[in-house]
Write a protein that holds these residues in place. Structure first.
Motif, short mmCIF file in Angstrom:
data_model
loop_
_atom_site.label_atom_id
_atom_site.label_comp_id
_atom_site.label_asym_id
_atom_site.label_seq_id
_atom_site.Cartn_x
_atom_site.Cartn_y
_atom_site.Cartn_z
N GLU A 27 4.86 14.14 10.77
CA GLU A 27 4.71 12.55 12.17
C GLU A 27 3.92 12.70 13.05
OE1 GLU A 27 4.89 8.12 11.93
OE2 GLU A 27 6.09 9.98 10.62
N VAL A 45 11.53 10.53 11.33
CA VAL A 45 10.24 9.41 11.33
C VAL A 45 10.41 8.90 12.55
CG1 VAL A 45 8.34 7.51 10.81
CG2 VAL A 45 9.65 9.28 8.91
N ASP A 52 14.61 6.61 7.34
CA ASP A 52 14.12 7.63 7.61
C ASP A 52 13.67 8.20 9.52
OD1 ASP A 52 12.07 6.96 5.52
OD2 ASP A 52 11.99 4.78 5.91
N ARG A 75 9.49 16.71 8.38
CA ARG A 75 9.60 15.41 8.47
C ARG A 75 8.47 15.00 9.78
NH1 ARG A 75 6.36 11.92 8.02
NH2 ARG A 75 6.42 10.04 7.15
N THR A 89 13.55 8.34 -0.95
CA THR A 89 12.72 7.37 -0.55
C THR A 89 14.12 6.03 -0.57
OG1 THR A 89 12.87 7.24 -2.81
CG2 THR A 89 10.60 7.58 -1.96
#
Length: 243
Positions: free
Chosen positions: A70, A41, A38, A66, A22
């Motif tokens: 997505e 993403v 990110d 990741r 995060t």
């Protein structure tokens, strides 16, 4: 014999943080650019084509997965391939719903235990992870509506071998997403295999016969090494359409 770099616990922790951390876990100083978060993403969300078939996608150099999660929101089948067995094993554990505890390096001997989990909006049943070499992909891999390869080219010993394979991997009308920081290093790629000019010109040289460049973007990213040392890099992102 020393452990290969991408099989070390340190790199696994850095990439779990890079892919799943995060903002609060990653950013320790307000001067750091939150817009660079990110990345795994944004390589999908900012470069994904808005039209075309959404059946099969290939995520080459998927690391800890990741971008594959997505892609699973848009494609009914996603194959994620990475050379690192450690990365692939972590991605598969996340796909199966596990939470992975890892150590964020803060300073010296000081570490913080964090946990990585798959995103709640991903569709893990659509994803298959496997270990593999992007320069020696299986001949029976099939074809794809999208091939996504983020920050992979300048980590291959002979990237032209992948570029030569791409036309047979992407369906006509399908898309190819490439991002690269253009960081050519002898540690990964012998200088004889570096582009002679810019990386973008080199991509045009190898791809223009079968692909058309559709979009180009600068994509910043941030990798945390410890609380006072980060890699802040700007990748060149491109999307190509198969002729």
């Amino acid at each position: 014999m020393s452990t290969p770099l991408y099989e070390t616990p340190r790199l696994l922790s850095e990439y779990l943080l890079f892919h799943y951390g995060t903002e609060a876990e990653l950013i320790s100083h307000p001067s750091l650019p939150s817009a660079a978060l990110d990345f795994a993403v944004r390589t999908v969300s900012q470069l994904l084509p808005t039209t075309g078939s959404c059946t099969r996608a290939l995520d080459l150099g998927c690391a800890v997965g990741r971008s594959s999660f997505e892609l699973s929101k848009h494609y009914s089948e996603v194959i994620g391939i990475d050379y690192s067995q450690s990365f692939v094993q972590a991605a598969e554990r996340l796909r199966q719903g596990e939470s992975i505890a890892y150590q964020r390096h803060d300073e010296g001997h000081h570490f913080t235990t964090l946990n990585a989990s798959a995103p709640a909006d991903g569709l893990p049943e659509r994803i298959h992870f496997q270990q593999g070499d992007a320069m020696q992909l299986p001949p029976d891999l099939g074809t794809f509506d999208l091939v996504h390869a983020a920050n992979l080219l300048c980590r291959l010993t002979d990237p032209e071998r992948l570029l030569q394979r791409l036309p047979e991997l992407v369906n006509p009308g399908g898309s190819l997403i490439l991002t690269t920081p253009c960081t050519w290093l002898e540690d990964f790629t012998p200088s004889a295999h570096w582009p002679q000019g810019t990386t973008l010109a080199w991509l045009h040289q190898h791809l223009d016969a079968t692909f058309q460049l559709q979009e180009r973007q600068d994509l910043p990213f941030l990798i945390r090494e410890h609380s006072r040392k980060y890699q802040h890099t700007i990748a060149e992102g491109t999307r190509w359409q198969r002729r």
